[in-house]
Scaffold this motif. Sequence first.
Motif, short mmCIF file in Angstrom:
data_model
loop_
_atom_site.label_atom_id
_atom_site.label_comp_id
_atom_site.label_asym_id
_atom_site.label_seq_id
_atom_site.Cartn_x
_atom_site.Cartn_y
_atom_site.Cartn_z
N GLU A 228 2.07 9.34 -5.98
CA GLU A 228 2.55 10.68 -5.63
C GLU A 228 3.50 11.19 -6.70
N LEU A 229 4.34 10.28 -7.25
CA LEU A 229 5.29 10.67 -8.28
C LEU A 229 4.64 10.86 -9.65
N GLY B 211 12.83 3.86 -16.46
CA GLY B 211 12.34 4.49 -15.24
C GLY B 211 13.43 4.82 -14.25
N PHE B 212 13.41 6.05 -13.71
CA PHE B 212 14.31 6.52 -12.66
C PHE B 212 15.75 6.74 -13.13
N ARG B 213 15.97 6.74 -14.45
CA ARG B 213 17.32 6.98 -14.97
C ARG B 213 17.58 8.48 -15.17
N VAL C 295 0.84 -1.20 0.00
CA VAL C 295 0.00 0.00 0.00
C VAL C 295 0.88 1.25 0.00
N TYR C 296 1.92 1.24 0.86
CA TYR C 296 2.80 2.40 0.95
C TYR C 296 3.51 2.64 -0.38
N LEU C 297 3.93 1.56 -1.05
CA LEU C 297 4.62 1.71 -2.33
C LEU C 297 3.66 2.25 -3.39
N ALA C 298 2.45 1.74 -3.43
CA ALA C 298 1.46 2.23 -4.40
C ALA C 298 1.22 3.72 -4.20
N GLU C 299 1.10 4.14 -2.94
CA GLU C 299 0.89 5.56 -2.66
C GLU C 299 2.07 6.41 -3.13
N LYS C 300 3.29 5.91 -2.92
CA LYS C 300 4.47 6.65 -3.33
C LYS C 300 4.53 6.80 -4.85
N LEU C 301 4.23 5.74 -5.58
CA LEU C 301 4.26 5.79 -7.04
C LEU C 301 3.21 6.75 -7.59
N HIS D 216 8.88 9.63 -19.43
CA HIS D 216 7.80 10.41 -20.04
C HIS D 216 7.62 11.77 -19.36
N LYS D 217 8.03 11.88 -18.11
CA LYS D 217 7.93 13.16 -17.41
C LYS D 217 8.83 14.21 -18.06
#
Length: 675
Positions: free
Chosen positions: A345-346, A483-485, A337-343, A492-493
């Motif tokens: 948020e990003l 992702g995250f590189r 749940v915490y990881l889903a929320e963090k993703l 895409h951001k």
Amino acid sequence: MKVVAIVQARMGSTRLPNKVMKPILGVPMIELLLARLAKSSQIDQIVLATSTDERNVPLVKHVQALGYTCVQGSETDVLGRYLLAAEQVQADVIVRITGDCPLIDPVLVDQAILQFKSLGVDYLSNSSPATYPDGLDAEVFTFHALQSAGFESNDPFDHEHVTPYLRKPGVFKTSTMRNGEDLSDLRWTVDEPADFEVVSKVFEYFAPEIHFSWQATLALQRCRPDIFFANHSIIRNEGATMGTGQKLWKRAKKIIPGGNMLLSKRAEMFLPEQWPAYFSKAKGCQVWDMDGNRYTDMSIMGIGTNILGYGHPEVDVAVHQAIENGNMSTFNCPEEVYLAEKLLELHPWADMVRLARSGGEANAVAIRIARAASGRDKVAVCGYHGWHDWYLSANLGDDESLAGHLLPGLDPKGVPKNLRGTVFPFNYNNYEELEDLVNTHDIGVIKMEVVRNKGPENNFLQKVRQLATKRGIVLIFDECTSGFRQTFGGLHKLYGVEPDMAMFGKALGNGYAITATIGRREIMEAAQSTFISSTFWTERIGPTAALKTLEVMERQQSWESITKTGLEIRQRWQQLADKHELQIEHWGLPALTGYTFQSPNALAYKTLITQEMLAQGYLASNSVYVCTDHTPEVLDGYFAVLDPLFNLIKECEQGRDVMALLKGPVCHAGFKRLN
């Protein structure tokens, strides 16, 4: 003068485990060897020298039950093990016999001992140089010479193989027993399963007699060569020059299709017949092979899984705590749940998350959800072939050529027939090709990487987004590698284009298995209408590692540092190319950077660099997956070693034969990812 035959044997052989206890004619192979050797008239005592490894307990018990003395010493320092055994039984002269030679001939051994005595030498061998069949090796030497070798040599090779120091020119008085006919190409030893097959057939042919001569075996080979065919291609003393990892890789290819679980990690992709293949430890950007050799990883860094370096202390501590508290339960782990929320948020455009453990799983999950949401099965795909081989295969008929679509050796066999004609590949930056697919077929899903080997042109991503919106197509961005590189999140951001779904993997858990598929609520809720579920998607380690990895990344702003480092690496490659007047082509994201020599010999040059860099303590070819532990000092060391290799390649471009510089075959052709 007490003559003692010391037979070295252990159960932990890398290429053929437990071989000395494998049965031939219903008894362990070591028993046949000892029985044959016991017929010697010149040997006063036979001793088995093995190691203290617990795996050797059955061996020791069996040999002791046969009435022989057993001495246990070091697993790796075999010379030390010989000294221990010789001292214990007060040997004056030692006859070295290895446990993988059950066809050893006692008459031949006696001849070697008698010649040793008559010549008054320190060391005599019938295998240096070799003229007898491999498997009849006998070495005779004094205890004093062995003791001197133990004191004077600190070389691990000498201590592993016992006698190389005794053969060192000018140190001891040596001699060789030669056969009148060179039979060194015949193989009667047991290192591989094929060897065991051959030797078993020999004993079965002569059964119940086990005391046949080596000349009788030679006559058998000449009249029945079929018995000896299985191991005819194995090189003599190959094991003495192969590392533990090379031996294990050879063993793996016999029992694992392709040798391992990931094409990109196969030894043939790097340095065929020389690559260490397996690691014992990894930390930062350092990797240790199974023989304890340390290398600096200037290569693929776990296929891009470790942006924070191997074994990041904070991530590992979090994982250890999760293990201590329990990894699996009837309940769900709160970390998901915490990881889903963090993703979320990003990625404010997304509303829901599904977690998995591998990139292949994330792809399958995303496609199934998107098909269910769109109500259409047809998918247009663009990206790295490794994710999409089965899609591309599904699009081809049985007789159609795969050229240009699949990697060498891959074919469409095993692809469900009902998938064919539902997946359509298109080329990156070719909007017209995609538009034609959409106009021609009832496309429900577009799945693509944000960037291929170069960035988007002519507003390609924006056009794709508009097309998907206009036609009600679900747009999936594959960010498993990217992702995250270059941003804290997805690539895409950087381009300001939001998909309907995105997938993340590789670096998300810094080496621990975790992937995520995120998307808009109206699409992700379609997961409820199709069965997408797996027991091990609920384990705790993956999301725990991901949460801590994201925390460290955010604090260190790792995407900025690895991008800067990658750009510096690319610049310094170009400087070397300019210095040595070589043409190279750069490709990839800065943090996943690579280059290719513009030459017909490009693949051979890549192999040469890997070969020579390995000898200097670097894992390197023509690409670098950058991590935060690739410090300026690491880069300086890497380029100092690489510089003369570019000069060597320049010599090859001017006419020097690159193939003469290679110690093995050229590496297999790879493929460019986002690199």
